[in-house]
Design a protein around this motif. Structure first.
Motif, PDB file in Angstrom:
ATOM      1  N   ARG A  54       8.015  -3.355  12.461  1.00 50.53           N
ATOM      2  CA  ARG A  54       8.107  -2.140  11.629  1.00 50.53           C
ATOM      3  C   ARG A  54       8.194  -2.502  10.147  1.00 50.53           C
ATOM      4  N   LYS A  55       9.000  -3.512   9.850  1.00 49.12           N
ATOM      5  CA  LYS A  55       9.154  -3.932   8.454  1.00 49.12           C
ATOM      6  C   LYS A  55       7.829  -4.452   7.898  1.00 49.12           C
ATOM      7  N   SER A  58       5.434  -1.576   7.316  1.00 47.51           N
ATOM      8  CA  SER A  58       5.879  -0.788   6.169  1.00 47.51           C
ATOM      9  C   SER A  58       5.519  -1.490   4.861  1.00 47.51           C
ATOM     10  N   SER A  61       1.761  -1.283   4.281  1.00 43.92           N
ATOM     11  CA  SER A  61       1.293   0.037   3.820  1.00 43.92           C
ATOM     12  C   SER A  61       1.728   0.315   2.376  1.00 43.92           C
ATOM     13  N   GLN A  62       2.765  -0.371   1.903  1.00 45.00           N
ATOM     14  CA  GLN A  62       3.227  -0.210   0.524  1.00 45.00           C
ATOM     15  C   GLN A  62       2.535  -1.184  -0.428  1.00 45.00           C
TER      16      GLN A  62
END
Length: 73
Positions: A54-55, A58, A61-62
């Protein structure tokens, strides 16, 4: 207690007390370390992998990640 462990204790009885104490400390440390490993390995680890995934997604995507080859690590 196994025969081998019994034999080890029997042999240790003939050693001087300071050496017996050192052997006892080493054995206790080994038992505690093995116990910790057994507990760690018996716990489900999938939640750690899920959290790391998940990290990573994330951060990707950033725009905080970049494509790299092995020789660039």
């Amino acid at each position: 207690m196994t025969n081998l462990l019994n034999e080890a204790f029997h042999k240790a009885k003939s050693l001087p007390e300071p050496i017996q104490d050192e052997l006892a400390k080493q054995l206790i440390e080994a038992i505690e370390s093995e116990s910790q490993w057994q507990q760690t390995l018996s716990e489900p680890q999938s939640f750690i992998i899920d959290e790391l995934a998940r990290k990573a997604l994330s951060e990707s995507s950033q725009g905080k990640t970049k494509i790299m080859g092995f020789d660039e690590l």
